[in-house]
Design a protein around this motif. Sequence first.
Motif, PDB file in Angstrom:
ATOM      1  N   ASN A 376       0.824  -1.210   0.000  1.00 16.19           N
ATOM      2  CA  ASN A 376       0.000   0.000   0.000  1.00 16.19           C
ATOM      3  C   ASN A 376       0.858   1.260   0.000  1.00 16.19           C
ATOM      4  OD1 ASN A 376      -2.744  -1.280   0.344  1.00 16.19           O
ATOM      5  ND2 ASN A 376      -1.724  -2.092   2.165  1.00 16.19           N
ATOM      6  N   TYR A 377       1.954   1.212  -0.726  1.00 13.31           N
ATOM      7  CA  TYR A 377       2.899   2.335  -0.667  1.00 13.31           C
ATOM      8  C   TYR A 377       2.283   3.647  -1.146  1.00 13.31           C
ATOM      9  CZ  TYR A 377       3.738   2.036  -5.736  1.00 13.31           C
ATOM     10  OH  TYR A 377       3.593   2.055  -7.105  1.00 13.31           O
ATOM     11  N   GLU A 378       1.365   3.571  -2.126  1.00  8.65           N
ATOM     12  CA  GLU A 378       0.765   4.814  -2.624  1.00  8.65           C
ATOM     13  C   GLU A 378      -0.056   5.493  -1.527  1.00  8.65           C
ATOM     14  OE1 GLU A 378      -1.291   3.201  -5.991  1.00  8.65           O
ATOM     15  OE2 GLU A 378       0.194   4.014  -7.386  1.00  8.65           O
ATOM     16  N   LEU A 379      -0.731   4.682  -0.716  1.00  9.77           N
ATOM     17  CA  LEU A 379      -1.508   5.223   0.394  1.00  9.77           C
ATOM     18  C   LEU A 379      -0.599   5.948   1.383  1.00  9.77           C
ATOM     19  CD1 LEU A 379      -4.162   5.352   2.095  1.00  9.77           C
ATOM     20  CD2 LEU A 379      -3.500   3.131   3.047  1.00  9.77           C
ATOM     21  N   PHE A 380       0.480   5.284   1.805  1.00  9.91           N
ATOM     22  CA  PHE A 380       1.370   5.899   2.788  1.00  9.91           C
ATOM     23  C   PHE A 380       2.140   7.080   2.183  1.00  9.91           C
ATOM     24  CE2 PHE A 380       0.970   1.457   4.338  1.00  9.91           C
ATOM     25  CZ  PHE A 380       0.258   1.761   5.484  1.00  9.91           C
ATOM     26  N   ASP A 381       2.407   6.994   0.884  1.00 10.90           N
ATOM     27  CA  ASP A 381       3.100   8.100   0.235  1.00 10.90           C
ATOM     28  C   ASP A 381       2.219   9.348   0.197  1.00 10.90           C
ATOM     29  OD1 ASP A 381       5.442   9.089  -1.090  1.00 10.90           O
ATOM     30  OD2 ASP A 381       4.295   9.080  -2.957  1.00 10.90           O
TER      31      ASP A 381
END
Length: 479
Positions: A376-381
């Motif tokens: 879920n890197y886009e969410l945390f980014d």
Amino acid sequence: MMDETQLYNALNKYFGFTKFRDGQLATVKALLTGHNTLAVLPTGGGKSLLYQLPAYLLPGAVLVVSPLISLMQDQVDRLHRNGEKRVLMLSGRGQGPAWQLQLRRLAGAKFIFASPELLANPAVIRALQAIRLSLLTIDEAHCISQWGPDFRPEYLLLKQLRQQLDTPLTLLLTATATPRVRQDILAKVGLAANEVTVVRRSVNRPNLFLAVQELANDGDKRAALLKLVTRLPGAGIIYFASRRLATDMAEWLRENSSLKVAAYHAGMSPADRFRVQQQFMDEQLQLVCATSAFGMGIDKANIRFVVHYHLPTNLEGYVQEIGRAGRDGKQSVAVMLYCPGDEQLARQLTQVDFPSAERFNRVQAGKLPVQALGENYELFDFYRQHHYQYAQLKNIFKQRRRQADWQLRQVQAYLTLTTCRRRFILDYFGESAIEQTHCCDIDEPTWLTAPLLPLRQAVEAAPRPVHWDKQLRNLLNLA
């Protein structure tokens, strides 16, 4: 401010209707007197008219924030069919000549549709600031609370967007919102409760028979599903938590029945999704095996049943989905199939793998790529780019985890009820119980095996009758 006679005349002039549905007139009146409004009206209650009619009675354009391209496209198509050409749906990646043309066309639009993600684009905000905006409408407003923290965080930017657009008159639309969710929606868009007129109608759908079937294993569940869909007349939707299983079960049902069945989920191409939706609307399909991606904007009056093969993660979503059945007011059925252990899949769907503080800080310092934050890197980014600190972010997700766990416990409580299922749902949404007998499997335990002539007689004698048409007299006679 127009009087009621003028509003009825406008309704007839622009839409050809002679009557408002319950809640519509109160909402339109509130908007035309300059009141920000939260309208909580049941599925199929005609919510699109709530911004379309004021659009014709107010100067300037209406901006509609919508969660799904299919939902926006449906609204655009309906406006076009009604002869309205001043409609623009923002789409694309925010670059190139076609994108620039869309932004230039904003000045001539009466209706502008966009997702929260596109409205985070600075170029879009500048273009909107340059036009006269009479109304900001946030459709499916429960998404602000349900999706904002851990799925589509751009919903959290709507408060900022509203301020950037000089706090226009705002309409929030949803079919399901508990008292807590209503408060959360207002807080997240920056509106105080005393600044908002709330128009709320009951979530109760008296023509829906509610039932749960507990099965021992997945083989028994498949057999129960096949029995249901081959004996229930009319069109139906089966909801799955898995795209793969929705596809596999559609194929299995085609092989094991004479039904016309198709799958629908977000992993399909837009063209395939549109084709399935149109075939279902045009009676070319009897049954759709779908994920939750199917439903918003599906205004098909004669859906006779909705089956949940997997547990929903919350009752808000469940009531939204079963509300797609029986919009014509005729008797319909909502069935939840359950095997022990199904709650584990539902729990997994609400879990987000959280990165460690060390990994988050190394990405923040540019020592690791954002992909190192995990699946879920886009969410945390998103949070990283909006200057959230790790401790702050962890607290947000901790609160969301507690909320999701509580919501799933309410679904589990619904499964194991020994008292009226309808009364439980109404209580969940903060509504008073109503007197309606024989409305669920608790007080009609023979619903799977016996003709329900007694049910029909009891309901017709009740204070809030359910109307049965001739075709559906034996809807629940599954013997």
